[in-house]
Write a protein that holds these residues in place. Structure first.
Motif, short mmCIF file in Angstrom:
data_model
loop_
_atom_site.label_atom_id
_atom_site.label_comp_id
_atom_site.label_asym_id
_atom_site.label_seq_id
_atom_site.Cartn_x
_atom_site.Cartn_y
_atom_site.Cartn_z
N ILE A 31 0.86 -1.18 0.00
CA ILE A 31 0.00 0.00 0.00
C ILE A 31 0.89 1.23 0.00
CG2 ILE A 31 -1.80 1.31 1.17
CD1 ILE A 31 -2.83 -1.27 2.35
N ASN A 32 0.73 2.05 -0.99
CA ASN A 32 1.55 3.25 -1.13
C ASN A 32 0.92 4.37 -0.30
OD1 ASN A 32 3.32 1.86 -3.09
ND2 ASN A 32 1.47 1.88 -4.34
N THR A 52 2.07 9.15 3.13
CA THR A 52 2.78 8.41 2.10
C THR A 52 3.27 7.06 2.63
OG1 THR A 52 4.95 9.31 2.66
CG2 THR A 52 3.57 10.60 1.15
N ASN A 96 -8.97 6.29 1.09
CA ASN A 96 -8.48 6.07 -0.26
C ASN A 96 -7.11 5.42 -0.16
OD1 ASN A 96 -6.53 7.33 -2.45
ND2 ASN A 96 -8.57 7.23 -3.38
N ALA A 97 -6.88 4.41 -0.98
CA ALA A 97 -5.60 3.70 -0.93
C ALA A 97 -5.03 3.54 -2.32
CB ALA A 97 -5.78 2.34 -0.27
N ASP A 98 -3.77 3.87 -2.45
CA ASP A 98 -3.01 3.66 -3.68
C ASP A 98 -2.27 2.34 -3.48
OD1 ASP A 98 -0.17 5.42 -5.23
OD2 ASP A 98 -1.29 3.63 -5.82
N THR A 100 -0.36 -1.25 -4.77
CA THR A 100 0.32 -2.12 -5.72
C THR A 100 -0.14 -3.54 -5.44
OG1 THR A 100 2.24 -0.65 -5.86
CG2 THR A 100 2.53 -2.93 -6.60
N ARG A 106 -1.08 -1.33 -10.39
CA ARG A 106 -1.27 -0.30 -9.35
C ARG A 106 -2.62 0.35 -9.54
NH1 ARG A 106 3.51 3.90 -7.55
NH2 ARG A 106 2.32 5.12 -6.01
N THR A 107 -3.43 0.38 -8.51
CA THR A 107 -4.80 0.86 -8.60
C THR A 107 -5.17 1.63 -7.34
OG1 THR A 107 -5.32 -1.18 -9.82
CG2 THR A 107 -7.18 0.17 -9.11
N THR A 108 -6.08 2.57 -7.49
CA THR A 108 -6.60 3.32 -6.36
C THR A 108 -7.97 2.79 -5.98
OG1 THR A 108 -5.40 5.31 -6.99
CG2 THR A 108 -7.29 5.60 -5.55
N TYR A 109 -8.19 2.62 -4.68
CA TYR A 109 -9.46 2.12 -4.17
C TYR A 109 -10.06 3.11 -3.17
CZ TYR A 109 -8.24 -2.38 -6.20
OH TYR A 109 -7.91 -3.38 -7.08
N TRP A 110 -11.38 3.04 -3.06
CA TRP A 110 -12.12 3.88 -2.11
C TRP A 110 -12.89 3.01 -1.14
CZ3 TRP A 110 -11.85 9.15 -1.85
CH2 TRP A 110 -11.27 9.81 -2.94
#
Length: 120
Positions: A31-32, A52, A96-98, A100, A106-110
């Motif tokens: 998780i970025n 970050t 919200n999570a960026d 890998t 790599r995708t962003t989730y809510w």
């Protein structure tokens, strides 16, 4: 796929505190950045706080000194400590999570959102 589950919202009096949590699960490699956003009725969604992967954090001016974002990488969880809450903090709060993925995509989730209401 990744699921983000939020908890900790509720009704609180002005000056009160809450702690929001958001736990991520799924095919996560890393998780970025993690963030908390909020959306009040009739307003656009806005960034509240961001942390970050290295632990650096940023805050909206309206919450600096009152809110604190933190993360527990072992639990894939992000927290938002809200203090000195005011009626204008009333909103639905989203994490919200960026991410890998294990596949290295790599995708962003809510998250689904949690309601915070500040009222006497």
């Amino acid at each position: 796929q990744v699921q983000l589950v939020e908890s900790g919202g509720g009704l609180v009096q002005p000056g009160g505190s809450l702690r929001l949590s958001c736990a991520a699960s799924g095919s996560i490699f890393r998780i970025n950045a993690l963030g908390w956003y909020r959306q009040a009725p009739g307003k656009q969604r806005e960034l509240v706080a961001l942390i970050t992967g290295s632990g650096s954090s940023n805050y909206a001016d309206s919450v600096k000194g009152r809110f604190t974002i933190s993360r527990d990488n072992a639990k894939n969880t992000v927290y938002l400590q809200l203090t000195s809450l005011q009626p204008e903090d009333t909103a639905v709060y989203y994490c919200n999570a960026d991410v890998t993925m294990v596949s290295r995509s790599r995708t962003t989730y809510w998250g689904q959102g949690t309601q915070v209401t500040v009222s006497s």
